[in-house]
Design a protein around this motif. Structure first.
Motif, short mmCIF file in Angstrom:
data_model
loop_
_atom_site.label_atom_id
_atom_site.label_comp_id
_atom_site.label_asym_id
_atom_site.label_seq_id
_atom_site.Cartn_x
_atom_site.Cartn_y
_atom_site.Cartn_z
N TRP A 238 38.37 51.53 36.60
CA TRP A 238 37.01 52.10 36.71
C TRP A 238 35.82 50.93 36.58
CZ3 TRP A 238 39.94 54.14 32.53
CH2 TRP A 238 40.48 55.44 33.05
N MET A 239 36.57 49.77 36.50
CA MET A 239 35.70 48.50 36.60
C MET A 239 35.82 47.64 37.74
SD MET A 239 35.37 45.86 33.46
CE MET A 239 34.93 47.02 32.21
N THR A 240 36.94 47.90 38.62
CA THR A 240 37.02 46.79 39.52
C THR A 240 37.60 47.43 40.75
OG1 THR A 240 39.22 45.99 39.10
CG2 THR A 240 37.84 44.97 37.64
N GLY A 241 37.72 46.72 41.88
CA GLY A 241 38.11 47.42 43.01
C GLY A 241 37.07 47.44 44.07
N SER A 242 37.49 47.66 45.30
CA SER A 242 36.35 47.87 46.32
C SER A 242 36.99 48.16 47.68
CB SER A 242 35.82 46.53 46.78
OG SER A 242 36.76 45.41 47.44
N LEU A 243 36.28 48.76 48.66
CA LEU A 243 36.79 49.13 49.99
C LEU A 243 37.76 47.85 50.77
CD1 LEU A 243 33.69 50.93 51.58
CD2 LEU A 243 35.51 51.90 50.16
N ASP A 244 37.23 46.85 50.55
CA ASP A 244 37.76 45.51 51.15
C ASP A 244 39.27 45.16 50.40
OD1 ASP A 244 35.88 45.40 53.10
OD2 ASP A 244 34.89 43.79 51.90
N MET A 245 39.33 45.56 49.21
CA MET A 245 40.42 45.36 48.31
C MET A 245 41.60 46.37 48.72
SD MET A 245 38.74 44.12 44.82
CE MET A 245 40.48 44.12 43.94
N SER A 246 41.25 47.45 49.19
CA SER A 246 41.89 48.68 49.53
C SER A 246 42.33 48.76 50.84
CB SER A 246 41.31 49.81 48.91
OG SER A 246 40.95 50.01 47.58
N ARG B 154 36.58 41.50 38.07
CA ARG B 154 36.55 41.98 39.22
C ARG B 154 37.00 40.54 40.13
NH1 ARG B 154 30.72 44.35 37.95
NH2 ARG B 154 31.66 46.41 37.00
N GLN B 155 36.59 39.35 39.75
CA GLN B 155 37.02 38.04 40.42
C GLN B 155 38.51 37.86 40.28
OE1 GLN B 155 35.57 36.22 42.40
NE2 GLN B 155 37.22 34.73 42.80
N ALA B 156 39.41 38.40 38.96
CA ALA B 156 40.64 38.28 38.85
C ALA B 156 41.29 39.31 39.81
CB ALA B 156 40.94 38.48 37.38
N GLY B 157 40.78 40.50 39.95
CA GLY B 157 41.25 41.63 40.74
C GLY B 157 41.25 40.82 42.11
N ARG B 158 40.13 40.43 42.70
CA ARG B 158 39.94 39.85 44.16
C ARG B 158 41.00 38.94 44.49
NH1 ARG B 158 34.37 40.77 43.13
NH2 ARG B 158 34.08 38.69 42.43
N GLU B 159 41.28 38.04 43.50
CA GLU B 159 42.22 36.95 43.72
C GLU B 159 43.79 37.67 43.76
OE1 GLU B 159 41.50 34.41 40.28
OE2 GLU B 159 39.65 33.51 41.29
N ALA B 160 43.89 38.61 42.72
CA ALA B 160 45.30 39.08 42.70
C ALA B 160 45.49 39.72 43.99
CB ALA B 160 45.37 40.19 41.80
N MET B 161 44.60 40.54 44.69
CA MET B 161 44.79 41.21 45.95
C MET B 161 44.98 40.46 46.85
SD MET B 161 45.20 44.34 46.75
CE MET B 161 44.51 45.26 45.48
N ALA B 162 44.20 39.25 46.84
CA ALA B 162 44.24 38.36 48.14
C ALA B 162 45.55 37.73 48.21
CB ALA B 162 43.32 37.21 47.91
N TYR B 163 46.34 37.61 46.93
CA TYR B 163 47.70 37.20 46.84
C TYR B 163 48.70 38.32 47.20
CZ TYR B 163 51.88 35.03 44.66
OH TYR B 163 53.03 34.57 44.45
N PHE B 164 48.24 39.50 46.75
CA PHE B 164 49.44 40.60 47.11
C PHE B 164 49.41 40.71 48.66
CE2 PHE B 164 48.06 42.87 42.95
CZ PHE B 164 49.15 41.98 42.29
N THR B 165 48.14 40.38 49.49
CA THR B 165 48.31 40.75 50.87
C THR B 165 48.06 39.57 51.58
OG1 THR B 165 45.90 40.90 50.70
CG2 THR B 165 46.89 42.77 50.46
N GLU B 166 48.30 38.39 51.03
CA GLU B 166 48.40 37.03 51.95
C GLU B 166 49.61 36.94 53.10
OE1 GLU B 166 49.05 32.18 50.98
OE2 GLU B 166 49.51 33.71 49.44
N GLY B 167 49.03 36.61 54.22
CA GLY B 167 49.94 36.86 55.40
C GLY B 167 50.21 37.93 55.87
N ALA C 216 50.57 49.47 39.14
CA ALA C 216 49.99 48.53 40.18
C ALA C 216 51.01 48.37 41.24
CB ALA C 216 49.25 47.15 39.87
N TRP C 217 52.06 49.02 41.44
CA TRP C 217 53.13 48.55 42.36
C TRP C 217 52.54 48.98 43.66
CZ3 TRP C 217 54.21 52.62 45.56
CH2 TRP C 217 54.21 53.72 45.24
N PHE C 218 51.48 49.91 43.71
CA PHE C 218 51.00 50.32 45.21
C PHE C 218 50.20 49.11 45.83
CE2 PHE C 218 47.38 52.54 47.45
CZ PHE C 218 48.18 53.42 48.06
N ASP C 219 49.70 48.19 44.71
CA ASP C 219 48.99 47.18 45.49
C ASP C 219 49.59 46.02 46.11
OD1 ASP C 219 46.39 48.16 44.93
OD2 ASP C 219 46.24 47.32 43.16
#
Length: 314
Positions: free
Chosen positions: A90-98, A34-47, A281-284
């Motif tokens: 089915w293990m990671t993800g959240s409303l904020d990440m999406s 979950r932490q890795a997922g949060r870090e990846a999403m933060a990188y994908f959406t940076e700026g 994961a291209w959607f992210d």
């Protein structure tokens, strides 16, 4: 399997995110995933500046086993209702990440989007995720009546979306007018061509996928259930029209193509979007990769067509 190479921007993005040393999925704890997922999403959406929509509210669905958090994105004059389940094995993800992707989905399709924070494994094994998905769909249809209803999701969320459509068909549940399946998990065939033929450059090894799918759909409670993996369904007749987005460099590709063929053979209208240069994961990471951004736009066009089909059938 695929003569079109991975998009160079994707290659660069993945290389920047790659850990110093590869670790098997089975060797990480759920919280580490979950932490890795949060870090990846933060990188994908940076700026990235999230798109403005008519309104966003956090609400709670009274599910059969407790409260289910959802985030509702409102369009000023909605054309449809889209109930969306996030990916994350089915293990990671959240409303904020999406949030960034859901705002774009709401904005570009001019629809109400209900993003579902379903319970995740391993703390909440099957059928908890699909029960929450189904209960959220029932709630959303009652909350926003008289709109065409689409169920949607990426990866594990795509699995939940089409399994919920199966369940609604079987149990006489809410009318669902369309399903939007973005590189969904379909079965547990680890010998499918794309599972064994794609190179190591493709994200998610076969063993990592085996770990995640077995964690969700390999339990005693899930054994043989089509509401865990839709390929287990004896018949796909009567399911709503589908849009299936398939990435060319994805180990799930063969099973997704086979599912599209089964749907078509059962008389279900299907639009297949095959993005040969993209990966799972291209959607992210659409905000960071032009090719993924274009794929998102193509998906939006197909969703508009699905909405119009739903309006016509209603």
């Amino acid at each position: 399997m695929n003569e079109v190479p991975i998009d160079p921007d994707v290659v660069e993005l993945l290389s920047e995110l790659a850990p110093p040393e590869q670790v098997a999925a089975a060797d990480l704890t759920p919280e580490q995933h979950r932490q890795a997922g949060r870090e990846a999403m933060a990188y994908f959406t940076e700026g990235v500046t999230p798109l403005s929509v008519h309104g966003v509210t956090d609400e709670v669905v009274p599910g059969r086993d407790g409260k289910i958090p959802v985030r509702v994105y409102n369009a000023e004059t909605p054309a449809a209702l889209i109930v969306f389940m996030h990916g994350g094995a089915w293990m990671t993800g959240s409303l904020d990440m999406s949030d960034v992707a859901m705002r774009r989905l709401c904005h570009d399709t001019r629809s109400v989007v209900v993003s579902v924070d379903y319970r995740m494994i391993p703390e909440n094994p099957f059928p908890a995720p699909i029960d929450d998905t189904y209960d959220a769909i029932v709630w959303a249809v009652e909350r926003f009546p008289n709109l065409p209803v689409l169920v949607a999701g990426d990866s594990a969320g795509g699995t939940l979306a089409t399994c919920a459509a199966l369940r609604s068909r079987d149990e006489g549940g809410p009318r669902i007018d369309g399903q939007v399946l973005i590189y969904p998990g379909i079965d547990d065939d680890y010998d499918a061509p794309s599972m064994v033929e794609l190179s190591d450059d493709v994200p998610n090894s076969r063993e990592d996928l085996r770990f995640f799918i077995d964690q969700y759909a390999g339990t005693e409670a899930a054994a043989g259930s089509p509401y865990a993996l839709p390929a287990r369904a004896e018949s796909l007749a009567g399911l709503p029209p589908a849009v299936i987005a398939i990435a060319g460099h994805d180990r799930l590709r063969s099973s997704e193509e086979a599912y599209a063929e089964r749907l078509q053979a059962a008389g279900v209208p299907v639009t297949v979007q095959l993005d040969l240069e993209l990966v799972h994961a291209w959607f992210d990471f659409a905000p960071r990769v032009p090719a993924a951004d274009r794929a998102f736009a193509r998906l939006t066009t197909s969703i508009h067509e699905l909405i119009h089909r739903g309006i016509a059938s209603a």
